[in-house]
Design an enzyme around this catalytic site. Structure first.
Site, PDB file in Angstrom:
ATOM      1  CG  ASP A  30      29.773   5.177  12.701  1.00 50.78           C
ATOM      2  OD1 ASP A  30      30.026   3.666  12.080  1.00 50.78           O
ATOM      3  OD2 ASP A  30      28.895   5.812  13.550  1.00 50.78           O
ATOM      4  NE  ARG A  34      25.363   2.722   9.841  1.00 53.90           N
ATOM      5  CZ  ARG A  34      25.360   3.659  10.365  1.00 53.90           C
ATOM      6  NH1 ARG A  34      24.494   4.548  10.641  1.00 53.90           N
ATOM      7  NH2 ARG A  34      26.783   3.855  11.164  1.00 53.90           N
ATOM      8  CG  HIS A  47      35.546  -1.797   7.146  1.00 57.27           C
ATOM      9  ND1 HIS A  47      35.402  -1.244   8.049  1.00 57.27           N
ATOM     10  CD2 HIS A  47      35.506  -3.166   7.374  1.00 57.27           C
ATOM     11  CE1 HIS A  47      34.286  -1.690   8.600  1.00 57.27           C
ATOM     12  NE2 HIS A  47      34.256  -2.970   8.800  1.00 57.27           N
ATOM     13  NE  ARG A  81      32.331  -3.177  14.344  1.00 59.32           N
ATOM     14  CZ  ARG A  81      32.467  -2.451  13.835  1.00 59.32           C
ATOM     15  NH1 ARG A  81      32.215  -2.555  12.061  1.00 59.32           N
ATOM     16  NH2 ARG A  81      32.073  -0.503  14.073  1.00 59.32           N
ATOM     17  CG  LEU A 141      47.929  17.167   8.405  1.00 60.66           C
ATOM     18  CD1 LEU A 141      47.011  17.967   9.877  1.00 60.66           C
ATOM     19  CD2 LEU A 141      47.509  16.489   7.272  1.00 60.66           C
ATOM     20  NE  ARG A 198      29.425   8.168  15.498  1.00 62.69           N
ATOM     21  CZ  ARG A 198      29.758   6.860  16.081  1.00 62.69           C
ATOM     22  NH1 ARG A 198      29.471   7.793  17.759  1.00 62.69           N
ATOM     23  NH2 ARG A 198      29.576   6.375  16.091  1.00 62.69           N
ATOM     24  CB  SER A 206      30.709   5.367  19.583  1.00 62.94           C
ATOM     25  OG  SER A 206      29.662   6.465  19.519  1.00 62.94           O
TER      26      SER A 206
HETATM   27  C1  IPE Z   1      32.692   4.499  16.666  1.00 65.31           C
HETATM   28  O1  IPE Z   1      32.025   3.300  15.744  1.00 65.31           O
HETATM   29  C2  IPE Z   1      34.154   3.501  15.977  1.00 65.31           C
HETATM   30  C3  IPE Z   1      34.740   4.467  15.249  1.00 65.31           C
HETATM   31  C4  IPE Z   1      34.020   4.714  14.099  1.00 65.31           C
HETATM   32  C5  IPE Z   1      36.221   3.475  14.722  1.00 65.31           C
HETATM   33  P1  IPE Z   1      31.160   2.211  16.202  1.00 65.31           P
HETATM   34  O2  IPE Z   1      29.789   1.776  14.794  1.00 65.31           O
HETATM   35  O3  IPE Z   1      31.445   1.611  16.760  1.00 65.31           O
HETATM   36  O4  IPE Z   1      30.355   2.914  17.519  1.00 65.31           O
HETATM   37  P2  IPE Z   1      28.975   2.863  18.057  1.00 65.31           P
HETATM   38  O5  IPE Z   1      29.056   0.692  17.897  1.00 65.31           O
HETATM   39  O6  IPE Z   1      27.911   3.080  16.596  1.00 65.31           O
HETATM   40  O7  IPE Z   1      28.154   2.985  18.725  1.00 65.31           O
HETATM   41  C1  IPE Z   2      33.383   2.687  11.488  1.00 64.44           C
HETATM   42  O1  IPE Z   2      32.523   1.997  10.542  1.00 64.44           O
HETATM   43  C2  IPE Z   2      34.525   1.913  10.485  1.00 64.44           C
HETATM   44  C3  IPE Z   2      34.595   1.142  12.039  1.00 64.44           C
HETATM   45  C4  IPE Z   2      33.726   1.651  13.826  1.00 64.44           C
HETATM   46  C5  IPE Z   2      36.475   0.303  12.339  1.00 64.44           C
HETATM   47  P1  IPE Z   2      31.182   0.877  10.618  1.00 64.44           P
HETATM   48  O2  IPE Z   2      31.786  -0.599  10.599  1.00 64.44           O
HETATM   49  O3  IPE Z   2      31.068   1.389  11.843  1.00 64.44           O
HETATM   50  O4  IPE Z   2      30.013   0.966   9.857  1.00 64.44           O
HETATM   51  P2  IPE Z   2      28.272   0.731  10.479  1.00 64.44           P
HETATM   52  O5  IPE Z   2      28.593   1.778  11.832  1.00 64.44           O
HETATM   53  O6  IPE Z   2      28.130  -0.387  10.716  1.00 64.44           O
HETATM   54  O7  IPE Z   2      27.603   1.409   9.503  1.00 64.44           O
HETATM   55 MG    MG Z   3      29.429   1.905  13.379  1.00 67.14          MG
END
Ligand code: IPE
Ligand code: IPE
Ligand code: MG
Length: 251
Positions: A30, A34, A47, A81, A141, A198, A206
């Site tokens: 995650d 940001r 990403h 999204r 693995l 995480r 989540s």
């Molecule tokens: C959880 O992260 C899903 C992944 C990292 C793939 P999110 O960014 O979607 O979760 P929330 O919305 O912060 O709970």
């Molecule tokens: C995790 O990063 C990747 C996915 C959920 C696909 P985010 O896209 O959730 O990034 P933040 O949490 O908004 O920073």
């Molecule tokens: Mg996120």
């Protein structure tokens, strides 16, 4: 562990022998958005950068002889999204498969997908299915990518399949136990995660591994996924090694 230290001399200052190596580590990757925002860039840039973290973590897990690594790449709720972000992620996944195929074959990595593969655009889905098939006999693995994965959806699917079996008389109500439920999950033949990490400083699961996380150790890192490197992974393992797992018993 000596060969590990040879390849990774940075860690020789630690008591490597005291390190407990979990069989299964799951990572909620995650913080990509940001990470990008902090640099004045669009979320998709985060990403793209996040993919670069995967290879180093995969190599490191292999070095440490971790047998199961799960990476959560996309949740059932992530379909909400904006379209451009979702299609960027799907394209990124396709590129990842194309670029990493040789590494999977060379290092005998078995790929599994946890989640609703049928939700994934057909072009990417085909490539994933081919790679799953080509790596199915590898055992060095086990890499599980959680894709279009949600813990509640997984349980709903399991309950539906179990109900069907009861209705058709294949299974009786009294036979339902934790083994039966586990056998209907995406992780049917994968051990529960010993450690869930995480990244990005969020302290929640989540909707991840609702059933499987019952006795997992949790580690939350404040590092955004694109910056997550083996030394951060190592820090999580050091913490894990100091945890006392009791599973409801007494030590
Ligand atoms: C959880 O992260 C899903 C992944 C990292 C793939 P999110 O960014 O979607 O979760 P929330 O919305 O912060 O709970
Ligand atoms: C995790 O990063 C990747 C996915 C959920 C696909 P985010 O896209 O959730 O990034 P933040 O949490 O908004 O920073
Ligand atoms: Mg996120």
């Amino acid at each position: 562990m000596n060969s590990f230290l040879k390849r990774n001399p940075t860690y020789s200052k630690y008591d490597i022998d005291a390190l407990k190596i979990p069989s299964h580590v799951a990572i909620i990757m995650d913080g990509n958005g940001r990470w990008a925002k902090a640099r004045g860039k669009r979320r998709i840039h985060g990403h793209a950068q996040g993919v670069k973290s995967i290879r180093a973590i995969l190599d490191f897990a292999g070095d440490l002889k971790i047998t199961h690594l799960t990476l959560w790449a996309f949740s059932t709720d992530n379909w909400k999204r904006p379209k451009y972000e979702v299609s960027f992620l799907m394209n990124l996944l396709e590129k990842y498969i194309d670029n990493e195929k040789a590494n999977f074959m060379k290092n005998r990595i078995r790929l599994r997908i946890l989640g609703n593969l049928e939700d994934i655009p057909v072009k990417v889905r085909k490539k994933l299915k081919t790679l799953i098939e080509e790596t199915k006999d590898f055992d060095k693995l086990n890499l599980n990518i959680a894709l279009s994965y949600g813990g509640r959806e997984e349980l709903i699917g399991a309950f539906k399949n179990i109900s069907d079996k009861i209705v058709s008389g294949v299974l009786s109500r009294d036979e339902i136990d934790d083994h039966v439920i586990k056998s209907h999950l995406f992780t049917a033949d994968i051990p529960d995660p010993d450690l869930i990490i995480r990244t990005s400083g969020e302290f929640r699961l989540s909707n991840f591994f609702i059933w499987q996380s019952a006795y997992s150790e949790l580690f939350f890192s404040t590092v955004f996924w694109p910056d997550f490197r083996p030394e951060h992974f190592f820090e999580a393992l050091l913490h894990y090694s100091q945890r006392e797992r009791r599973f409801g018993g007494i030590q």
